[in-house]
Scaffold this motif. Structure first.
Motif, mmCIF file in Angstrom:
data_model
loop_
_atom_site.group_PDB
_atom_site.id
_atom_site.type_symbol
_atom_site.label_atom_id
_atom_site.label_comp_id
_atom_site.label_asym_id
_atom_site.label_seq_id
_atom_site.Cartn_x
_atom_site.Cartn_y
_atom_site.Cartn_z
ATOM 1 N N ASP A 1 18.587 -3.005 -26.287
ATOM 2 C CA ASP A 1 18.198 -1.935 -27.204
ATOM 3 C C ASP A 1 16.713 -1.913 -27.540
ATOM 4 O OD1 ASP A 1 18.197 -4.155 -28.908
ATOM 5 O OD2 ASP A 1 20.116 -3.612 -29.804
ATOM 6 N N ILE A 2 15.943 -2.811 -26.937
ATOM 7 C CA ILE A 2 14.483 -2.764 -27.047
ATOM 8 C C ILE A 2 13.908 -2.941 -25.650
ATOM 9 C CG2 ILE A 2 12.391 -3.758 -28.042
ATOM 10 C CD1 ILE A 2 14.169 -5.021 -30.214
ATOM 11 N N VAL A 3 13.069 -2.022 -25.215
ATOM 12 C CA VAL A 3 12.423 -2.108 -23.901
ATOM 13 C C VAL A 3 10.915 -2.041 -24.121
ATOM 14 C CG1 VAL A 3 12.188 -1.090 -21.615
ATOM 15 C CG2 VAL A 3 14.389 -0.984 -22.799
ATOM 16 N N VAL A 4 10.228 -3.134 -23.800
ATOM 17 C CA VAL A 4 8.774 -3.193 -23.922
ATOM 18 C C VAL A 4 8.173 -3.124 -22.528
ATOM 19 C CG1 VAL A 4 6.790 -4.539 -24.713
ATOM 20 C CG2 VAL A 4 8.916 -4.547 -26.046
ATOM 21 N N LEU A 5 7.486 -2.038 -22.243
ATOM 22 C CA LEU A 5 6.883 -1.792 -20.928
ATOM 23 C C LEU A 5 5.431 -2.234 -20.986
ATOM 24 C CD1 LEU A 5 8.536 1.703 -20.594
ATOM 25 C CD2 LEU A 5 9.252 -0.392 -19.420
ATOM 26 N N ALA B 1 14.718 1.297 -29.075
ATOM 27 C CA ALA B 1 13.276 1.539 -29.098
ATOM 28 C C ALA B 1 12.662 1.224 -27.747
ATOM 29 C CB ALA B 1 12.606 0.683 -30.176
ATOM 30 N N ILE B 2 11.811 2.132 -27.285
ATOM 31 C CA ILE B 2 10.984 1.906 -26.095
ATOM 32 C C ILE B 2 9.542 1.810 -26.575
ATOM 33 C CG2 ILE B 2 10.166 2.892 -23.921
ATOM 34 C CD1 ILE B 2 12.848 4.379 -23.720
ATOM 35 N N ILE B 3 8.849 0.750 -26.152
ATOM 36 C CA ILE B 3 7.464 0.536 -26.571
ATOM 37 C C ILE B 3 6.616 0.295 -25.331
ATOM 38 C CG2 ILE B 3 5.900 -0.803 -28.013
ATOM 39 C CD1 ILE B 3 8.412 -1.788 -29.559
ATOM 40 N N ARG C 1 18.539 11.858 -29.046
ATOM 41 C CA ARG C 1 19.573 10.823 -28.874
ATOM 42 C C ARG C 1 19.414 9.684 -29.873
ATOM 43 N NH1 ARG C 1 19.305 8.781 -22.923
ATOM 44 N NH2 ARG C 1 20.614 7.199 -23.931
ATOM 45 N N GLY C 2 18.444 9.778 -30.778
ATOM 46 C CA GLY C 2 18.226 8.720 -31.749
ATOM 47 C C GLY C 2 17.478 7.535 -31.185
ATOM 48 N N ILE C 3 16.723 7.759 -30.107
ATOM 49 C CA ILE C 3 15.918 6.708 -29.473
ATOM 50 C C ILE C 3 14.454 6.987 -29.764
ATOM 51 C CG2 ILE C 3 15.252 5.638 -27.277
ATOM 52 C CD1 ILE C 3 18.010 6.660 -26.207
ATOM 53 N N ARG C 4 13.745 5.971 -30.220
ATOM 54 C CA ARG C 4 12.327 6.134 -30.536
ATOM 55 C C ARG C 4 11.464 5.601 -29.386
ATOM 56 N NH1 ARG C 4 10.568 3.072 -33.995
ATOM 57 N NH2 ARG C 4 12.304 1.593 -34.127
ATOM 58 N N VAL C 5 10.361 6.308 -29.109
ATOM 59 C CA VAL C 5 9.448 5.931 -28.028
ATOM 60 C C VAL C 5 8.035 5.918 -28.600
ATOM 61 C CG1 VAL C 5 8.656 6.425 -25.685
ATOM 62 C CG2 VAL C 5 10.965 7.122 -26.400
#
Length: 294
Positions: A131-135, A181-183, A221-225
């Protein structure tokens, strides 16, 4: 000034960095002085309890600092890194496990679409969720002039910073649930590009566009970027960029705070963007630049 207040101008090392050079991608134990990732300073407060995070480029530098912080905030963490960075990755995994969290090392090259896709699958399977993706994975190199830009180097920058980012995000996106969250690790170079890093700066500007565009779709979709835009940060990538002794000695001196940052000084920004504290923040670029404006 109270005893608990630090002057940010000298909170970390402020003398010039010594001459040194490494081959890409750079190693922590060959970087002088060794970067501070928050090993002895970061204190968690349970802000990510039960979360599952994937960090690309998580073996050293900013990625290691974020991994330490996430683990101390209660998250399990998978790291993607190049095979030649295995020693650094092992050290980071050990630090994660010291916090009684699951730590996972996934070696490979994100320029390979099949590997990037499989890395996401493996992280989700072994962490039992994601549920957390740090690119964060990136490549940069210095050039003396634009006509000296070699196609093979330019392709590596574009393929790592853009295709690797897109492959990973695309693989993770369908299964992310509300609250995820995508960061992205962008850069001040997206806003203040240096001629010697022209191809790198182009990719960082593209990453900002990616964040703003995806945030619009993902919000439904309730996903923050979001993105973090670091300024000059002392990581193994810096002595592996190809700069001479004068460039290293002046690294970060042009910021209002007068010095480069240590990776530990960015960790809190990623924790904030990953946690529910930033539940109304999406499509944003958080500057950690020592006072340099974006």
């Amino acid at each position: 000034m109270s005893d608990s207040t630090k002057d940010p101008r000298d909170a970390h090392r402020d003398e010039p960095m010594p001459p040194q050079r490494q081959d890409q991608p750079g190693k922590t134990d060959q970087t002088e002085p060794e970067p501070d990732h928050g090993e002895s300073s970061y204190v968690g407060h349970g802000r990510l309890n039960g979360r599952k995070a994937l960090i690309t480029g998580g073996d050293s530098g900013i990625g290691r600092a974020v991994a330490i912080a996430f683990a101390r905030e209660g998250a399990d963490v998978a790291l993607v890194h190049l095979p030649e960075e295995q020693d650094d990755a092992d050290s980071t995994v050990d630090l994660i496990r010291q916090e009684d969290r699951t730590g996972l090392s996934i070696p490979g090259d994100l320029r390979d679409e099949e590997f990037a896709t499989d890395a996401v699958r493996r992280a989700r399977d072994e962490l039992e969720g994601l549920d957390i993706v740090v690119l964060n994975a990136a490549y940069q190199h210095d050039i003396d002039s634009f006509d000296a830009l070699r196609t093979e180097d330019m392709r590596r920058v574009f393929d790592t910073n853009l295709l690797g980012t897109l492959f990973t995000a695309r693989a993770a996106y369908p299964d992310l649930e509300p609250g995820a969250a995508i960061i992205v690790t962008a850069s001040i170079q997206a806003y203040q590009p240096s001629p010697g890093l022209i191809d790198y700066a182009m990719t960082k500007a593209a990453q900002v566009a990616f964040v703003k565009a995806l945030a619009e779709e993902a919000g439904e979709r309730g996903i923050r970027v979001n993105a973090v835009a670091p300024g000059p940060i002392w990581t193994p990538l810096i002595p592996a960029t190809g700069w001479d002794a004068d460039k290293l000695a002046s690294f970060g001196k042009d910021t209002p705070l007068g010095r480069p940052a240590q990776p530990a000084e960015l960790a809190g920004a990623y924790v904030h963007l990953a946690s529910d504290e930033s539940s109304y923040t999406s499509g944003a670029v958080l500057a950690v630049t020592g006072g340099k404006p974006l």
